[in-house]
Design a protein around this motif. Structure first.
Motif, PDB file in Angstrom:
ATOM      1  N   ALA A   1       0.782  -1.026  -0.097  1.00  0.00           N
ATOM      2  CA  ALA A   1       0.128  -0.024  -0.050  1.00  0.00           C
ATOM      3  C   ALA A   1       0.890   1.338  -0.081  1.00  0.00           C
ATOM      4  O   ALA A   1       0.575   2.292  -0.879  1.00  0.00           O
ATOM      5  CB  ALA A   1      -0.909  -0.032   1.183  1.00  0.00           C
ATOM      6  N   THR A   2       1.920   1.236   0.738  1.00  0.00           N
ATOM      7  CA  THR A   2       2.816   2.346   0.897  1.00  0.00           C
ATOM      8  C   THR A   2       3.684   2.495  -0.427  1.00  0.00           C
ATOM      9  O   THR A   2       3.932   3.856  -0.726  1.00  0.00           O
ATOM     10  CB  THR A   2       3.882   2.411   2.089  1.00  0.00           C
ATOM     11  OG1 THR A   2       4.268   1.085   2.192  1.00  0.00           O
ATOM     12  CG2 THR A   2       3.058   2.828   3.376  1.00  0.00           C
TER      13      THR A   2
ATOM     14  N   SER B   1       8.592  -3.811   5.630  1.00  0.00           N
ATOM     15  CA  SER B   1       7.595  -3.034   4.975  1.00  0.00           C
ATOM     16  C   SER B   1       8.431  -1.899   4.224  1.00  0.00           C
ATOM     17  O   SER B   1       8.081  -1.376   3.004  1.00  0.00           O
ATOM     18  CB  SER B   1       6.771  -2.060   6.100  1.00  0.00           C
ATOM     19  OG  SER B   1       7.774  -1.679   7.005  1.00  0.00           O
ATOM     20  N   THR B   2       9.673  -1.539   4.574  1.00  0.00           N
ATOM     21  CA  THR B   2      10.318  -0.525   3.962  1.00  0.00           C
ATOM     22  C   THR B   2      10.821  -0.908   2.444  1.00  0.00           C
ATOM     23  O   THR B   2      10.808  -0.289   1.592  1.00  0.00           O
ATOM     24  CB  THR B   2      11.543   0.098   4.831  1.00  0.00           C
ATOM     25  OG1 THR B   2      12.099  -0.916   5.234  1.00  0.00           O
ATOM     26  CG2 THR B   2      10.939   1.010   5.857  1.00  0.00           C
ATOM     27  N   TYR B   3      11.602  -2.144   2.489  1.00  0.00           N
ATOM     28  CA  TYR B   3      11.851  -2.735   1.183  1.00  0.00           C
ATOM     29  C   TYR B   3      10.694  -3.046   0.314  1.00  0.00           C
ATOM     30  O   TYR B   3      11.176  -2.954  -0.792  1.00  0.00           O
ATOM     31  CB  TYR B   3      12.959  -3.821   1.734  1.00  0.00           C
ATOM     32  CG  TYR B   3      14.276  -3.351   2.100  1.00  0.00           C
ATOM     33  CD1 TYR B   3      15.081  -3.167   1.014  1.00  0.00           C
ATOM     34  CD2 TYR B   3      14.731  -3.161   3.534  1.00  0.00           C
ATOM     35  CE1 TYR B   3      16.651  -2.979   1.515  1.00  0.00           C
ATOM     36  CE2 TYR B   3      15.892  -2.599   3.645  1.00  0.00           C
ATOM     37  CZ  TYR B   3      16.762  -2.578   2.740  1.00  0.00           C
ATOM     38  OH  TYR B   3      18.395  -2.320   2.909  1.00  0.00           O
ATOM     39  N   LEU B   4      10.033  -3.522   0.925  1.00  0.00           N
ATOM     40  CA  LEU B   4       8.644  -3.724  -0.150  1.00  0.00           C
ATOM     41  C   LEU B   4       8.123  -2.620  -0.533  1.00  0.00           C
ATOM     42  O   LEU B   4       7.626  -2.619  -2.042  1.00  0.00           O
ATOM     43  CB  LEU B   4       7.597  -4.701   0.779  1.00  0.00           C
ATOM     44  CG  LEU B   4       6.404  -5.072  -0.200  1.00  0.00           C
ATOM     45  CD1 LEU B   4       6.871  -6.057  -1.281  1.00  0.00           C
ATOM     46  CD2 LEU B   4       5.463  -6.200   0.671  1.00  0.00           C
ATOM     47  N   ALA B   5       7.892  -1.802  -0.067  1.00  0.00           N
ATOM     48  CA  ALA B   5       7.484  -0.125  -0.401  1.00  0.00           C
ATOM     49  C   ALA B   5       8.520   0.259  -1.580  1.00  0.00           C
ATOM     50  O   ALA B   5       8.043   0.767  -2.590  1.00  0.00           O
ATOM     51  CB  ALA B   5       7.269   0.563   0.811  1.00  0.00           C
ATOM     52  N   THR B   6       9.636   0.255  -1.316  1.00  0.00           N
ATOM     53  CA  THR B   6      10.787   0.627  -2.128  1.00  0.00           C
ATOM     54  C   THR B   6      10.359  -0.132  -3.594  1.00  0.00           C
ATOM     55  O   THR B   6      10.569   0.305  -4.639  1.00  0.00           O
ATOM     56  CB  THR B   6      11.971   0.345  -1.550  1.00  0.00           C
ATOM     57  OG1 THR B   6      12.113   1.342  -0.469  1.00  0.00           O
ATOM     58  CG2 THR B   6      13.160   0.982  -2.718  1.00  0.00           C
ATOM     59  N   TRP B   7      10.412  -1.437  -3.250  1.00  0.00           N
ATOM     60  CA  TRP B   7      10.408  -2.349  -4.717  1.00  0.00           C
ATOM     61  C   TRP B   7       9.089  -2.007  -5.300  1.00  0.00           C
ATOM     62  O   TRP B   7       9.105  -1.970  -6.596  1.00  0.00           O
ATOM     63  CB  TRP B   7      10.414  -3.765  -4.360  1.00  0.00           C
ATOM     64  CG  TRP B   7      10.229  -4.833  -5.253  1.00  0.00           C
ATOM     65  CD1 TRP B   7      11.047  -5.195  -6.359  1.00  0.00           C
ATOM     66  CD2 TRP B   7       9.012  -5.396  -5.762  1.00  0.00           C
ATOM     67  NE1 TRP B   7      10.516  -6.007  -7.192  1.00  0.00           N
ATOM     68  CE2 TRP B   7       9.424  -6.248  -6.859  1.00  0.00           C
ATOM     69  CE3 TRP B   7       7.685  -5.547  -5.107  1.00  0.00           C
ATOM     70  CZ2 TRP B   7       8.344  -6.967  -7.406  1.00  0.00           C
ATOM     71  CZ3 TRP B   7       6.706  -6.195  -5.600  1.00  0.00           C
ATOM     72  CH2 TRP B   7       7.186  -7.176  -6.799  1.00  0.00           C
TER      73      TRP B   7
ATOM     74  N   ALA C   1      17.897   3.805   5.036  1.00  0.00           N
ATOM     75  CA  ALA C   1      17.921   5.090   5.534  1.00  0.00           C
ATOM     76  C   ALA C   1      16.401   5.164   6.517  1.00  0.00           C
ATOM     77  O   ALA C   1      16.630   5.738   7.650  1.00  0.00           O
ATOM     78  CB  ALA C   1      18.030   6.197   4.702  1.00  0.00           C
ATOM     79  N   SER C   2      15.513   4.578   5.823  1.00  0.00           N
ATOM     80  CA  SER C   2      14.021   4.855   6.046  1.00  0.00           C
ATOM     81  C   SER C   2      13.852   3.928   7.433  1.00  0.00           C
ATOM     82  O   SER C   2      13.240   4.119   8.488  1.00  0.00           O
ATOM     83  CB  SER C   2      13.027   4.531   5.255  1.00  0.00           C
ATOM     84  OG  SER C   2      13.112   5.352   4.159  1.00  0.00           O
ATOM     85  N   SER C   3      14.534   2.853   7.158  1.00  0.00           N
ATOM     86  CA  SER C   3      14.531   1.789   8.491  1.00  0.00           C
ATOM     87  C   SER C   3      14.933   2.478   9.965  1.00  0.00           C
ATOM     88  O   SER C   3      14.647   2.420  10.949  1.00  0.00           O
ATOM     89  CB  SER C   3      15.189   0.524   8.132  1.00  0.00           C
ATOM     90  OG  SER C   3      14.623  -0.162   6.985  1.00  0.00           O
TER      91      SER C   3
ATOM     92  N   ALA D   1       8.037   3.382   5.571  1.00  0.00           N
ATOM     93  CA  ALA D   1       7.781   2.738   4.258  1.00  0.00           C
ATOM     94  C   ALA D   1       7.355   3.982   3.236  1.00  0.00           C
ATOM     95  O   ALA D   1       7.947   3.968   2.294  1.00  0.00           O
ATOM     96  CB  ALA D   1       6.814   1.712   4.425  1.00  0.00           C
ATOM     97  N   GLY D   2       6.571   5.037   3.709  1.00  0.00           N
ATOM     98  CA  GLY D   2       6.197   6.110   3.019  1.00  0.00           C
ATOM     99  C   GLY D   2       7.472   6.720   2.445  1.00  0.00           C
ATOM    100  O   GLY D   2       7.720   7.112   1.470  1.00  0.00           O
ATOM    101  N   LEU D   3       8.394   7.107   3.401  1.00  0.00           N
ATOM    102  CA  LEU D   3       9.684   7.677   3.081  1.00  0.00           C
ATOM    103  C   LEU D   3      10.398   6.834   1.990  1.00  0.00           C
ATOM    104  O   LEU D   3      11.130   7.529   1.196  1.00  0.00           O
ATOM    105  CB  LEU D   3      10.312   8.194   4.211  1.00  0.00           C
ATOM    106  CG  LEU D   3      11.933   8.843   4.328  1.00  0.00           C
ATOM    107  CD1 LEU D   3      11.569  10.283   3.701  1.00  0.00           C
ATOM    108  CD2 LEU D   3      12.643   8.929   5.711  1.00  0.00           C
ATOM    109  N   ALA D   4      10.449   5.751   2.429  1.00  0.00           N
ATOM    110  CA  ALA D   4      11.393   4.672   1.551  1.00  0.00           C
ATOM    111  C   ALA D   4      10.870   4.779   0.315  1.00  0.00           C
ATOM    112  O   ALA D   4      11.603   4.759  -0.895  1.00  0.00           O
ATOM    113  CB  ALA D   4      11.317   3.448   2.028  1.00  0.00           C
TER     114      ALA D   4
END
Length: 410
Positions: A24-25, A197-203, A173-175, A162-165
């Protein structure tokens, strides 16, 4: 449906909520990207890879008109919105989890306006919007999957990271941001939730946002003399960053929300628009200014330019606008580090201006975010530099941290 979810083991529900949040993010990052580009094209004409060039080609009168109209629309929007809804910050969403639900539509519109004013040239950062929407979605998902209050708070923080990522493609960095800035306690479970969450959002957002670094800069190296450079920049830039952080916090505390916003915010945009007629370098979230410095473009009266840029950020936030200070801080740090390095060159100490800019950006970000590790990772991620630069950056942020702690004790 909810009953079926509640019948699942708790660990499975937590995993599904985290995966859903990452997806979602990522979509939020894509939406912010398209919204920003759409506003820029609508406001200034055909899109250009060089944002400063796009501002310049639009012409001074168009820049002035866009910013003045944006100020009037933003003032009316936030006045009406805040008369009917309370806007919760990310920290408030975490603290009030389980007690108060943020108004979904109001917060989505609030975030959209933040991105829109940045696209129109406002001197604030765009990163606040995806973080806030990510936190909002996390709270809804955590409630939908019937998670315990402890995990719900963690997931809201994960949503912000995750939004930042997603918008900047900086998952590591977001983590770090989640743990350092949002105060989430370290545990292996929390680490897994944050990284997932952060790496999935980035991908998810990568195909649209792109893998390229936000700022273009050739590979920077360092030597033994860089240690002296790191110490001097930390000593001279940290007080400037502390001053800017104080201004930004004051603006947030005293932000206009009553009827005075209807004249004060348009007036603030009028000031920005008047400057932008002649100096488009002041427009936007600081990316234009930072890239100009990193590309070795001459900027006359740089100390005055940096001071005015910082005051413009304060002026907009104090008079009712919302937005982040991350990217403005990065730009101000780059300029400050460059000035300190030039000063050393004048007195006969020849050092690398590119490294000086990175050191200045890291020190400035570490001070304003109160998160030195996040600042190091952001500086490397934003500019696509190798991990070998970590050593001088760690020294600079370490010295800066000591100065900040001594300042705060006083």
């Amino acid at each position: 449906m909810k009953a079926q979810l509640q019948s699942l083991p708790y660990g499975i529900r937590l995993l599904l909520a985290t995966l859903s949040l990452g997806i979602a993010t990522g979509l939020v990052g894509i939406a912010c990207h398209y919204l920003l580009e759409g506003v820029q094209v609508l406001a200034f004409g055909q899109a250009s890879p060089d944002l400063l060039q796009q501002f310049q080609e639009a012409g001074g009168f168009r820049r002035f008109l866009v910013l003045c109209v944006t100020g009037v629309l933003a003032a009316g929007f936030w006045y009406i919105l805040q008369r009917h809804h309370r806007i919760l910050s990310i920290r408030q969403q975490i603290d009030l989890a389980g007690d108060r639900e943020p108004a979904t539509l109001a917060h989505l519109l609030h975030a959209g306006m933040q991105v829109a004013i940045v696209g129109a040239g406002a001197s604030v950062g765009k990163e606040g919007a995806p973080r806030e929407v990510g936190a909002l979605l996390a709270g809804r998902l955590a409630k939908g999957f019937s998670l315990a209050l402890k995990e719900r708070k963690v997931l809201i923080a994960c949503g912000a990271g995750a939004g930042l990522a997603a918008v900047y493609q900086v998952p590591f960095a977001s983590s770090l941001f989640v743990f350092e800035t949002l105060g989430i306690a370290f545990s292996w479970q929390n680490l897994l939730l944050v990284l997932t969450s952060t790496y999935l959002a980035t991908w998810m957002a990568e195909s649209v946002v792109g893998q390229e670094a936000v700022y273009h800069l050739s590979a920077v190296s360092w030597s033994a003399s860089s240690f002296l450079q790191a110490i001097l920049i930390a000593l001279l830039v940290t007080p400037l960053a502390l001053g800017f952080r104080s201004l930004a916090k004051r603006a947030g505390r005293k932000r206009r929300k009553d009827g005075t916003i209807l004249w004060a915010l348009p007036l603030a945009f009028l000031v920005l628009g008047s400057l932008a007629v002649f100096f488009p370098i002041f427009m936007g979230n600081g990316q234009v200014l930072a890239q100009a410095l990193l590309s070795s473009q001459p900027i006359p009266y740089l100390p005055l330019t940096l001071a005015v840029k910082g005051l413009l950020v304060y002026l907009l936030l104090r008079n009712g606008a919302y937005g982040g200070t991350l990217t403005p801080s990065f730009a101000l740090g780059i300029g400050s580090g460059y000035l300190v390095t030039l000063l050393m060159i004048v007195v006969g100490i020849h050092l690398d201006p590119a490294l000086g800019m990175l050191l200045g950006a890291t020190v400035f970000l570490g001070t304003t975010l109160e998160a030195p590790l996040t600042a190091i990772a952001l500086s490397l991620g934003f500019t696509g530099q190798s991990l070998s630069l970590t050593i001088p950056l760690v020294l600079a942020t370490g010295v800066s941290y000591v100065i900040r702690m001594r300042w705060e004790k006083r």
